[in-house]
Design a protein around this motif. Structure first.
Motif, PDB file in Angstrom:
ATOM      1  N   TRP A  22       0.826  -1.200   0.000  1.00 28.45           N
ATOM      2  CA  TRP A  22       0.000   0.000   0.000  1.00 28.45           C
ATOM      3  C   TRP A  22       0.866   1.259   0.000  1.00 28.45           C
ATOM      4  CZ3 TRP A  22      -1.921   3.107   4.562  1.00 28.45           C
ATOM      5  CH2 TRP A  22      -2.872   4.056   4.156  1.00 28.45           C
ATOM      6  N   GLU A  23       0.558   2.174  -0.912  1.00 31.70           N
ATOM      7  CA  GLU A  23       1.280   3.431  -1.109  1.00 31.70           C
ATOM      8  C   GLU A  23       2.730   3.218  -1.539  1.00 31.70           C
ATOM      9  OE1 GLU A  23      -0.003   6.267  -1.591  1.00 31.70           O
ATOM     10  OE2 GLU A  23      -2.001   5.526  -1.079  1.00 31.70           O
ATOM     11  N   GLY A  24       3.054   1.989  -1.954  1.00 33.42           N
ATOM     12  CA  GLY A  24       4.316   1.749  -2.626  1.00 33.42           C
ATOM     13  C   GLY A  24       4.098   1.867  -4.126  1.00 33.42           C
ATOM     14  N   SER A  25       5.018   1.319  -4.906  1.00 35.63           N
ATOM     15  CA  SER A  25       4.869   1.366  -6.360  1.00 35.63           C
ATOM     16  C   SER A  25       5.900   0.436  -6.995  1.00 35.63           C
ATOM     17  CB  SER A  25       5.072   2.789  -6.889  1.00 35.63           C
ATOM     18  OG  SER A  25       6.451   3.139  -6.884  1.00 35.63           O
ATOM     19  N   SER A  26       5.894   0.420  -8.313  1.00 41.51           N
ATOM     20  CA  SER A  26       6.890  -0.350  -9.054  1.00 41.51           C
ATOM     21  C   SER A  26       8.293   0.191  -8.817  1.00 41.51           C
ATOM     22  CB  SER A  26       6.569  -0.321 -10.549  1.00 41.51           C
ATOM     23  OG  SER A  26       6.492   1.022 -11.011  1.00 41.51           O
ATOM     24  N   GLU A  27       8.393   1.403  -8.269  1.00 44.46           N
ATOM     25  CA  GLU A  27       9.697   2.007  -7.986  1.00 44.46           C
ATOM     26  C   GLU A  27      10.108   1.871  -6.525  1.00 44.46           C
ATOM     27  OE1 GLU A  27      11.791   3.225 -10.334  1.00 44.46           O
ATOM     28  OE2 GLU A  27      10.280   2.401 -11.679  1.00 44.46           O
ATOM     29  N   SER A  28       9.298   1.207  -5.710  1.00 42.42           N
ATOM     30  CA  SER A  28       9.677   1.000  -4.310  1.00 42.42           C
ATOM     31  C   SER A  28      11.002   0.259  -4.224  1.00 42.42           C
ATOM     32  CB  SER A  28       8.591   0.209  -3.582  1.00 42.42           C
ATOM     33  OG  SER A  28       7.410   0.969  -3.437  1.00 42.42           O
ATOM     34  N   THR A  29      11.781   0.595  -3.219  1.00 44.19           N
ATOM     35  CA  THR A  29      13.105  -0.006  -3.080  1.00 44.19           C
ATOM     36  C   THR A  29      13.046  -1.524  -3.075  1.00 44.19           C
ATOM     37  OG1 THR A  29      14.063   1.894  -1.929  1.00 44.19           O
ATOM     38  CG2 THR A  29      15.069  -0.252  -1.513  1.00 44.19           C
ATOM     39  N   TYR A  30      12.147  -2.102  -2.289  1.00 43.77           N
ATOM     40  CA  TYR A  30      12.097  -3.561  -2.201  1.00 43.77           C
ATOM     41  C   TYR A  30      11.665  -4.215  -3.509  1.00 43.77           C
ATOM     42  CZ  TYR A  30       7.223  -2.335  -1.127  1.00 43.77           C
ATOM     43  OH  TYR A  30       5.958  -1.792  -1.151  1.00 43.77           O
ATOM     44  N   ILE A  31      10.914  -3.480  -4.348  1.00 43.79           N
ATOM     45  CA  ILE A  31      10.555  -3.998  -5.665  1.00 43.79           C
ATOM     46  C   ILE A  31      11.748  -3.900  -6.615  1.00 43.79           C
ATOM     47  CG2 ILE A  31       9.119  -3.612  -7.704  1.00 43.79           C
ATOM     48  CD1 ILE A  31       7.542  -4.893  -5.493  1.00 43.79           C
ATOM     49  N   ARG A  32      12.432  -2.784  -6.585  1.00 45.25           N
ATOM     50  CA  ARG A  32      13.593  -2.596  -7.468  1.00 45.25           C
ATOM     51  C   ARG A  32      14.721  -3.566  -7.132  1.00 45.25           C
ATOM     52  NH1 ARG A  32      14.186   2.652 -10.053  1.00 45.25           N
ATOM     53  NH2 ARG A  32      16.420   2.564  -9.625  1.00 45.25           N
ATOM     54  N   THR A  33      14.977  -3.774  -5.829  1.00 43.18           N
ATOM     55  CA  THR A  33      16.076  -4.664  -5.455  1.00 43.18           C
ATOM     56  C   THR A  33      15.720  -6.123  -5.706  1.00 43.18           C
ATOM     57  OG1 THR A  33      15.301  -4.607  -3.152  1.00 43.18           O
ATOM     58  CG2 THR A  33      17.060  -3.072  -3.767  1.00 43.18           C
ATOM     59  N   THR A  34      14.492  -6.508  -5.415  1.00 41.83           N
ATOM     60  CA  THR A  34      14.074  -7.883  -5.695  1.00 41.83           C
ATOM     61  C   THR A  34      14.074  -8.132  -7.195  1.00 41.83           C
ATOM     62  OG1 THR A  34      12.675  -7.898  -3.720  1.00 41.83           O
ATOM     63  CG2 THR A  34      12.248  -9.585  -5.372  1.00 41.83           C
ATOM     64  N   GLY A  35      13.568  -7.167  -7.957  1.00 41.47           N
ATOM     65  CA  GLY A  35      13.582  -7.304  -9.410  1.00 41.47           C
ATOM     66  C   GLY A  35      14.987  -7.392  -9.963  1.00 41.47           C
ATOM     67  N   ARG A  36      15.900  -6.587  -9.415  1.00 46.53           N
ATOM     68  CA  ARG A  36      17.294  -6.628  -9.863  1.00 46.53           C
ATOM     69  C   ARG A  36      17.900  -8.007  -9.604  1.00 46.53           C
ATOM     70  NH1 ARG A  36      21.025  -2.037  -7.437  1.00 46.53           N
ATOM     71  NH2 ARG A  36      20.401  -3.043  -5.486  1.00 46.53           N
ATOM     72  N   PHE A  37      17.629  -8.567  -8.431  1.00 43.00           N
ATOM     73  CA  PHE A  37      18.155  -9.886  -8.098  1.00 43.00           C
ATOM     74  C   PHE A  37      17.618 -10.946  -9.055  1.00 43.00           C
ATOM     75  CE2 PHE A  37      17.602 -13.983  -6.015  1.00 43.00           C
ATOM     76  CZ  PHE A  37      18.883 -14.252  -5.553  1.00 43.00           C
ATOM     77  N   LEU A  38      16.318 -10.980  -9.244  1.00 37.72           N
ATOM     78  CA  LEU A  38      15.713 -12.004 -10.105  1.00 37.72           C
ATOM     79  C   LEU A  38      16.160 -11.842 -11.556  1.00 37.72           C
ATOM     80  CD1 LEU A  38      12.093 -12.081  -8.631  1.00 37.72           C
ATOM     81  CD2 LEU A  38      13.856 -13.829  -8.355  1.00 37.72           C
ATOM     82  N   PHE A  39      16.278 -10.600 -12.004  1.00 37.22           N
ATOM     83  CA  PHE A  39      16.738 -10.339 -13.370  1.00 37.22           C
ATOM     84  C   PHE A  39      18.161 -10.837 -13.558  1.00 37.22           C
ATOM     85  CE2 PHE A  39      18.030  -7.597 -16.968  1.00 37.22           C
ATOM     86  CZ  PHE A  39      16.948  -7.800 -17.820  1.00 37.22           C
ATOM     87  N   SER A  40      18.994 -10.650 -12.537  1.00 33.06           N
ATOM     88  CA  SER A  40      20.389 -11.109 -12.624  1.00 33.06           C
ATOM     89  C   SER A  40      20.477 -12.626 -12.638  1.00 33.06           C
ATOM     90  CB  SER A  40      21.207 -10.558 -11.449  1.00 33.06           C
ATOM     91  OG  SER A  40      20.877 -11.213 -10.229  1.00 33.06           O
ATOM     92  N   ARG A  41      19.419 -13.291 -12.187  1.00 36.79           N
ATOM     93  CA  ARG A  41      19.386 -14.752 -12.164  1.00 36.79           C
ATOM     94  C   ARG A  41      18.679 -15.342 -13.384  1.00 36.79           C
ATOM     95  NH1 ARG A  41      22.218 -13.272  -8.367  1.00 36.79           N
ATOM     96  NH2 ARG A  41      22.566 -14.500  -6.462  1.00 36.79           N
ATOM     97  N   GLY A  42      18.331 -14.497 -14.333  1.00 36.86           N
ATOM     98  CA  GLY A  42      17.778 -14.998 -15.588  1.00 36.86           C
ATOM     99  C   GLY A  42      16.281 -14.916 -15.746  1.00 36.86           C
ATOM    100  N   PHE A  43      15.583 -14.301 -14.799  1.00 43.38           N
ATOM    101  CA  PHE A  43      14.135 -14.145 -14.910  1.00 43.38           C
ATOM    102  C   PHE A  43      13.787 -12.842 -15.616  1.00 43.38           C
ATOM    103  CE2 PHE A  43      14.705 -16.886 -11.228  1.00 43.38           C
ATOM    104  CZ  PHE A  43      13.681 -17.825 -11.349  1.00 43.38           C
ATOM    105  N   ASP A  44      12.741 -12.879 -16.432  1.00 41.22           N
ATOM    106  CA  ASP A  44      12.109 -11.635 -16.853  1.00 41.22           C
ATOM    107  C   ASP A  44      11.344 -11.111 -15.638  1.00 41.22           C
ATOM    108  OD1 ASP A  44      12.985 -11.831 -19.476  1.00 41.22           O
ATOM    109  OD2 ASP A  44      11.161 -12.819 -20.167  1.00 41.22           O
ATOM    110  N   VAL A  45      11.114  -9.801 -15.598  1.00 38.54           N
ATOM    111  CA  VAL A  45      10.430  -9.203 -14.446  1.00 38.54           C
ATOM    112  C   VAL A  45       9.357  -8.237 -14.934  1.00 38.54           C
ATOM    113  CG1 VAL A  45      10.681  -7.755 -12.394  1.00 38.54           C
ATOM    114  CG2 VAL A  45      12.469  -9.418 -12.971  1.00 38.54           C
ATOM    115  N   PHE A  46       8.152  -8.385 -14.380  1.00 37.56           N
ATOM    116  CA  PHE A  46       7.073  -7.429 -14.627  1.00 37.56           C
ATOM    117  C   PHE A  46       6.695  -6.805 -13.293  1.00 37.56           C
ATOM    118  CE2 PHE A  46       3.104  -5.479 -15.458  1.00 37.56           C
ATOM    119  CZ  PHE A  46       2.971  -5.326 -16.828  1.00 37.56           C
ATOM    120  N   ARG A  47       6.844  -5.472 -13.186  1.00 41.08           N
ATOM    121  CA  ARG A  47       6.478  -4.743 -11.970  1.00 41.08           C
ATOM    122  C   ARG A  47       5.124  -4.083 -12.191  1.00 41.08           C
ATOM    123  NH1 ARG A  47      10.655  -0.517 -11.703  1.00 41.08           N
ATOM    124  NH2 ARG A  47      10.975  -1.019 -13.914  1.00 41.08           N
TER     125      ARG A  47
END
Length: 331
Positions: free
Chosen positions: A73-98
């Motif tokens: 709630w009141e976060g977004s696709s740019e929230s830190t925990y979304i960006r860092t989790t997405g960065r990790f998964l992307f580095s492991r070969g996953f596509d990411v949709f926020r």
């Protein structure tokens, strides 16, 4: 799979520290190939609701699949925990949709109606569209806090309305009883200040965009979330009160018993917003795995001075496990 126990350094153990750092911008510093690869997508649901998201594709064919991330709630696709989790998964070969919930991130202009947490249909349909576009390749869904609540409700609905390609749901610090969570927020000066600032800003944007529909002047000076919710509902909803509204997305007792999709729930015993007792009282299905860590705060679970999320490796493991045998080449 043995996940082990999160054991952060002494100074990182306090729940308040974990919770604050979960959203701290410093964690998202540095290069982020996931963000660099992102393209904007606007999804139109069957109800005509438009939701904003960002798709990041791998630069070459791969076998990992797509991870859909949903903020709180009141976060977004740019929230830190979304960006860092997405960065990790992307580095492991996953596509990411926020994916952004309605009126979150830069999306207030897309719909006249305002956001309510009970609006599951539009989020479910967005996830369905994203998943079906993958043409059978594995899709994984992860949510944080209120987003964690949404993904659990999506998993429950999948028992009767399956989503093609969706293999695993991962819910972090999910809100189970929003009535209790609201009281916990209102009783914490730091957390209350954080959410009041963000919610007031969001309402101000909506009012500026649609002045003929909204006048939140009688809400902005309220100094707690419960009373703000009561006043908003009284003027702009059909709900009699906040308690009736909260029941619309409460997940307690047997509410998750029908989940058939592989689902992981992660929470912390010291979460300052979500009482851990709510999880002990849950009656879950055989497809659901509950992980309760002694530390982690709300959305935190930071394991070391690099401030990496302990849950990221757990998420990767369960995604890869449930994607085996279902992979295709993503172009």
């Amino acid at each position: 799979m043995e996940s082990g126990t999160l054991n952060p350094p002494f100074l990182l153990k306090p729940a308040g520290v974990q919770t604050a750092l979960a959203s701290a911008g410093l964690r998202a510093w540095g290069k982020n190939p996931m963000v660099d690869a992102a393209r904007e997508v606007i999804l139109t649901t069957v109800e005509g609701v438009r939701l904003l998201g960002f798709m990041s594709r791998q630069p070459r064919p791969h076998h990992k699949g797509l991870a859909i991330l949903l903020h709180g709630w009141e976060g977004s696709s740019e929230s830190t925990y979304i960006r860092t989790t997405g960065r990790f998964l992307f580095s492991r070969g996953f596509d990411v949709f926020r994916l952004n919930l309605r009126d979150h991130g830069p999306s207030h202009h897309l719909n006249t109606g305002i956001f309510y947490a009970v609006l599951l249909d539009e989020v479910f349909d967005a996830v369905r569209q994203i998943s079906e576009a993958e043409n059978g390749n594995p899709v994984f869904l992860a949510g944080f806090s209120l987003g964690g609540n949404f993904v659990l409700r999506i998993a429950r609905r999948c028992a009767t309305h399956p989503i093609d390609g969706l293999k695993q749901v991962f819910s972090i610090s999910p809100v189970l009883d929003p009535d209790k969570a609201t009281d916990h927020i209102d009783n914490s000066r730091f957390i209350l200040k954080y959410f009041l600032k963000k919610w007031r800003r969001s309402l101000a944007i909506k009012q500026r965009l649609y002045p003929e529909h909204y006048d939140f002047s009688g809400i902005m000076d309220v100094d707690n979330i419960r009373e703000m919710t009561e006043r908003l509902l009284a003027r702009y909803s059909t709900y009699d009160n906040a308690s009736a509204y909260f029941k619309g997305y409460t997940l307690i007792n047997n509410d998750l018993q029908g989940i058939a999709l592989p689902t992981t729930i992660l929470t912390a015993a010291d979460d300052p917003i979500i009482p851990v007792e709510d999880f002990y009282d849950l009656h879950t299905s055989a497809a659901t795995r509950l992980i309760v860590q002694p530390h982690g705060g709300h959305n935190g679970f930071l394991e070391g001075w690099r401030l990496n999320g302990w849950y990221e490796k757990v998420m990767e493991e369960v995604f890869e496990k449930n994607g085996i045998g279902n992979q295709g080449i993503v172009d």
